[in-house]
Design a protein around this motif. Structure first.
Motif, PDB file in Angstrom:
ATOM      1  N   GLY A 340       0.826  -1.214   0.000  1.00  0.00           N
ATOM      2  CA  GLY A 340       0.000   0.000   0.000  1.00  0.00           C
ATOM      3  C   GLY A 340       0.855   1.256   0.000  1.00  0.00           C
ATOM      4  N   CYS A 341       1.950   1.223   0.794  1.00  0.00           N
ATOM      5  CA  CYS A 341       2.845   2.395   0.811  1.00  0.00           C
ATOM      6  C   CYS A 341       3.452   2.626  -0.566  1.00  0.00           C
ATOM      7  CB  CYS A 341       3.925   2.194   1.865  1.00  0.00           C
ATOM      8  SG  CYS A 341       3.310   2.275   3.575  1.00  0.00           S
ATOM      9  N   ARG A 343       2.210   1.723  -3.400  1.00  0.00           N
ATOM     10  CA  ARG A 343       1.163   2.206  -4.310  1.00  0.00           C
ATOM     11  C   ARG A 343       0.854   3.675  -4.033  1.00  0.00           C
ATOM     12  NH1 ARG A 343      -1.790  -1.682  -3.544  1.00  0.00           N
ATOM     13  NH2 ARG A 343      -3.261  -0.850  -2.030  1.00  0.00           N
ATOM     14  N   ARG A 344       0.821   4.078  -2.746  1.00  0.00           N
ATOM     15  CA  ARG A 344       0.565   5.479  -2.399  1.00  0.00           C
ATOM     16  C   ARG A 344       1.671   6.376  -2.939  1.00  0.00           C
ATOM     17  NH1 ARG A 344       1.453   6.891   3.692  1.00  0.00           N
ATOM     18  NH2 ARG A 344       3.554   6.524   2.891  1.00  0.00           N
ATOM     19  N   ARG A 426      -7.407   8.505  -5.998  1.00  0.00           N
ATOM     20  CA  ARG A 426      -6.705   7.246  -5.709  1.00  0.00           C
ATOM     21  C   ARG A 426      -5.781   7.410  -4.506  1.00  0.00           C
ATOM     22  NH1 ARG A 426      -5.648   7.190 -11.256  1.00  0.00           N
ATOM     23  NH2 ARG A 426      -3.402   7.359 -10.868  1.00  0.00           N
ATOM     24  N   LEU A 427      -5.185   8.602  -4.390  1.00  0.00           N
ATOM     25  CA  LEU A 427      -4.275   8.839  -3.264  1.00  0.00           C
ATOM     26  C   LEU A 427      -5.057   8.800  -1.954  1.00  0.00           C
ATOM     27  CD1 LEU A 427      -1.390   9.515  -2.386  1.00  0.00           C
ATOM     28  CD2 LEU A 427      -1.942  11.939  -2.664  1.00  0.00           C
ATOM     29  N   CYS A 430      -5.781   5.137  -1.100  1.00  0.00           N
ATOM     30  CA  CYS A 430      -4.589   4.464  -0.563  1.00  0.00           C
ATOM     31  C   CYS A 430      -4.377   4.849   0.906  1.00  0.00           C
ATOM     32  CB  CYS A 430      -3.352   4.828  -1.381  1.00  0.00           C
ATOM     33  SG  CYS A 430      -3.324   4.099  -3.029  1.00  0.00           S
ATOM     34  N   GLU A 431      -4.559   6.091   1.238  1.00  0.00           N
ATOM     35  CA  GLU A 431      -4.382   6.519   2.610  1.00  0.00           C
ATOM     36  C   GLU A 431      -5.392   5.822   3.521  1.00  0.00           C
ATOM     37  OE1 GLU A 431      -2.120   8.306   3.866  1.00  0.00           O
ATOM     38  OE2 GLU A 431      -1.134   9.176   2.123  1.00  0.00           O
ATOM     39  N   GLU A 433      -6.893   2.908   3.015  1.00  0.00           N
ATOM     40  CA  GLU A 433      -6.542   1.480   3.122  1.00  0.00           C
ATOM     41  C   GLU A 433      -5.375   1.292   4.074  1.00  0.00           C
ATOM     42  OE1 GLU A 433      -5.307  -2.280   0.231  1.00  0.00           O
ATOM     43  OE2 GLU A 433      -5.704  -0.276  -0.614  1.00  0.00           O
ATOM     44  N   LEU A 434      -4.376   2.178   4.041  1.00  0.00           N
ATOM     45  CA  LEU A 434      -3.224   2.063   4.949  1.00  0.00           C
ATOM     46  C   LEU A 434      -3.666   2.205   6.403  1.00  0.00           C
ATOM     47  CD1 LEU A 434      -0.474   4.044   2.995  1.00  0.00           C
ATOM     48  CD2 LEU A 434      -0.568   1.590   3.411  1.00  0.00           C
TER      49      LEU A 434
END
Length: 774
Positions: A340-341, A343-344, A426-427, A430-431, A433-434
């Motif tokens: 995830g990191c 991908r972010r 998307r950013l 991702c945040e 999901e993290l």
């Protein structure tokens, strides 16, 4: 019969392979080793006589696919046939013979081969170097028949029988060093008769002297016999006196010793063995008791050393199972968080890239753009009025291009702004999901801290806890085994103590039965019992004879010397008596022989009879010897002039191959092995020939058999597999000349891996057809 086409569906290394339009004469298949030449010969054999048995290497199961089998196109006279063999119920496969639209089975193939057997075809028509080098393959019964043929008249076996009969009859009559033949026995009888004649030739005075000697010897014999009888009586008297005294003395000593021993006349049967058995049994039980007690003590000490709670293993097993479940979740959470990191960061980098791209393509503001376009249009109009129309038109076109460029930049800027908006969405995802993964990791960490007291656990920790659990499980199993063994030990100890008590009772009963109070006294009494029993047995062996008065205890030294003198005197008298009897026998025999005066005449008559018998037998023996000589001479003429057709053909082939060095192949009528005759008439056996010459001989025999067999059956194809390996170039050249002669009546298939043979084939047999195999 000729092979026109060969097709293999599957056989060894061959699969779906065809050779077409074979020549009616010589066909040469050439190629390196391991390319399937021997396999092709085995295929032709199998098409005619069936596959080998299952599991045999010579069955050639398909190695590269295809159905096991194939077919041969044959030309028999004016008829074209196809022989096809495939796998079937029988191990040899199922064969079908096609003649146009008609089909036949294996019976038609047998008729086509004319009764040729597998053995005959494999050893004569289709063979390789191995069969060529083994001459005994030509000595099979069904092959030997074709070698001998019908030209032998009475036959080789009958001829040998006549020779053996003559030799046997000669041996029955006379042998130079024989013992039981008729003439030999007669000679022995004649020698005995002549010895008798020599013994009967005596003078008359010898007869009178013999009578006087007989009378003298008769008187001497009578005196010697009386003297021997008298001395024998004296010796018997002395012997009885000497024999009686030691027996009485021995008897007295035994009775005295019996009186000295304690009176133990009865004892338990087998007492010592029973006592030893009971003592050994008691000793073994005591040893077993001691071992049992030592083992019990050892188990008790070991049990005290092992301390383990009853539920300790189950608790640790539950913790270990939970850790094994949580560890993969920790690893999975870490991997997901790292992904995830990444991908972010990637999405953030993409946003920055799009922002930089947008900054590079932002068009001028609308007021500035309108001012610029207005200036261009005013300039164009001014140039047109100043009569510079071309420059005015060019400036107008530039303004149009600038308009289109501005519109394009606006569209690109709008598209990049849209992408920047999507990248921001998307950013944010991702945040989110993290943050979710971080919460889940905190929950797993909390559970691990509850179980282990630490925030993290590694695979090494889990393995260490698993090892500790295994160790505790083994300790638990050992404790259980120790408890069970202790229970068994207590039961065994009770059993052993009971058996020891029973054994002690049996020992006490045995001592009472033997009238003893201890084991030592028991053994002493048994020794006394044995001594008394042996003395009584010895006493019973001494004969009880009534004593002669005045002979038991009055032996003097002079009487013992007289006994020895009498023995020497008796030996001397017996020796003289024996000599006198021998002399008397010789005198009586001489007198008897001289009194039988007619014995000489009978011996002379017997001598004449034996001589007549010897003459008759000698005449018969001479006739048999003459018959053998005539028979040997006839055999030599026959072997030279009336050999069978096969051997004449073999001689012709062999002469061609050896360029006339050997002119004839001979099969002796006595049944011995085949011989060859050189140009100088010297005969040799195959064993003394060189290897190459011997193989040329065996090849000549097979070519002759092939030629002779064609007189009874349609000529069959002949197959040779690398048979020229041991031939030098000159031998192979002459052998090709013989094969060229065979090709006039037979189709020949030759397989070889030697390139130099191809040149010889093209030179000697130019009509040969060549097939390259790679």
């Amino acid at each position: 019969m000729k092979i026109d086409n060969i097709h293999i569906d599957g056989f060894g290394i061959w699969s779906d392979k065809t050779w077409e339009s074979l020549a009616p004469g010589l066909n040469v298949f050439h190629g390196p080793n391991e390319t399937g030449k021997s396999t092709l010969m085995a295929f032709i054999r199998s098409m005619f006589f069936g596959f080998e048995k299952r599991g045999s290497a010579r069955r050639y199961e398909p190695a590269k696919g295809g159905v096991h089998g194939g077919w041969l196109d044959l030309v028999v006279g004016d008829t074209r046939l196809r022989v096809e063999r495939k796998l079937g119920r029988h191990v040899r496969g199922e064969v079908t013979v096609y003649a146009g639209d008609a089909k036949s089975d294996e019976t038609a193939l047998d008729r086509l081969l004319g009764g040729t057997t597998r053995t005959l075809y494999h050893n004569v028509f289709a063979f390789g170097l191995e069969e060529l080098e083994q001459f005994h393959t030509l000595q099979e019964n069904e092959i030997a028949v074709h070698i001998s043929g019908a030209g032998l008249g009475i036959g080789a076996s009958r001829w040998a029988a006549v020779q053996r009969d003559l030799e046997g009859r000669q041996s029955a009559l006379f042998l130079p060093r024989g013992q039981n033949s008729t003439i030999n026995v007669a000679f022995k009888e004649l020698e005995a008769v002549r010895d008798d004649l020599d013994r009967t030739e005596h003078q008359p005075e010898d007869y009178l002297a013999a009578h006087e000697a007989r009378a003298r010897l008769s008187v001497e014999l009578s005196g010697l016999e009386e003297a021997v009888a008298e001395v024998s009586r004296r010796i018997e008297h002395y012997a009885r006196r000497l024999k009686a005294r030691p027996q009485l003395e021995r008897r007295s000593k035994i009775e005295a010793k019996l009186r000295e021993l304690p009176p133990v006349d009865q004892f338990p049967e087998g007492g010592v063995e029973r006592l030893n058995l009971l003592l050994n049994q008691r000793r073994a039980l005591v040893d077993e008791r001691n071992r049992n007690q030592a083992e019990t003590e050892k188990r008790h000490s070991r049990r005290l050393q092992l301390h383990l709670g009853p539920d300790e293993c189950s608790k640790r097993a539950q913790i270990l199972e939970s850790l094994r479940t949580l560890a993969p979740r920790v690893d999975a959470a870490r991997r997901i968080y790292s992904a995830g990191c990444e991908r972010r960061d990637a999405v953030a980098q993409e946003g920055r890239t799009l922002g930089a791209a947008l900054a590079g393509i932002v068009p001028p503001s609308w007021p500035a753009f309108l001012v610029f376009i207005s200036l261009l249009w005013f300039g164009a109009v001014g140039l047109a009025f100043a009569r510079y129309k071309f420059l005015g038109a060019l400036l107008g076109m530039v303004s149009i291009v600038v308009i289109f460029w501005h519109r394009s930049r606006l569209a690109q800027a709008a598209r990049i702004e849209h992408q920047i908006t999507e990248c921001s969405a998307r950013l944010n995802a991702c945040e989110s999901e993290l943050r979710k993964i971080e919460n889940e990791a905190r929950e797993i960490e909390s559970e691990i801290r509850k179980l282990t007291g630490r925030s993290e656990v590694t695979q090494a920790d889990i393995d260490e806890r698993a090892s500790e659990l295994d160790r505790l499980s083994k300790i638990n199993d050992e404790i259980r085994s120790l408890d069970e063994a202790s229970a068994r030990g207590e039961a065994d100890l009770e059993r052993i103590l009971g058996q020891i008590a029973d054994t002690e009772k049996n020992v006490a009963a045995l001592l009472t039965e033997g009238s003893a109070t201890s084991e030592e006294e028991f053994l002493e009494r048994v020794e006394v019992f044995k001594q008394r029993r042996l003395l009584r047995q010895e006493l019973e062996k001494i004969p009880v004879e009534p004593p002669e008065p005045g002979m038991l205890f009055d032996m003097r030294a002079d009487e013992e010397a007289a006994f020895e003198i009498a023995q020497h005197e008796l030996a001397d008298l017996e020796q003289r008596l024996l000599q006198a009897r021998h002399e008397t026998g010789r005198v009586e025999e001489r007198i008897t022989m001289m009194e039988k005066s007619e014995e000489r005449s009978r011996a002379l008559s017997r001598q004449e009879t034996i001589l007549a018998r010897i003459d008759e037998a000698a005449e018969h023996w001479a006739i048999l010897t003459l018959c053998r000589a005539m028979l040997d001479e006839t055999r030599k003429i026959y072997e030279t002039e009336r050999q069978p057709e096969v051997l004449r053909q073999a001689s012709a082939f062999f002469s061609v191959m050896t360029e006339g060095r050997y002119i004839r192949v001979i099969a002796p009528l006595d049944g011995s092995e085949i011989q060859v005759e050189r140009a100088d008439t010297v005969r040799l056996s195959p064993q003394v020939l060189s290897r190459g010459t011997a193989e040329q001989l065996y090849l000549s025999m097979r070519l002759a058999l092939v030629r002779e067999y064609a007189n009874h059956v349609d000529p069959l194809p002949v197959v040779f597999d690398d048979i020229f390996v041991n031939f030098d170039p000159e031998r192979s050249r002459t052998s090709f000349k013989a094969i060229r002669d065979l090709c006039s009546t037979h189709q020949v298939l030759l397989f070889t891996c030697h390139p130099h043979l191809i040149g010889q084939v093209e030179e000697i047999v130019p009509d040969a057809k060549l097939f390259a195999i790679y």
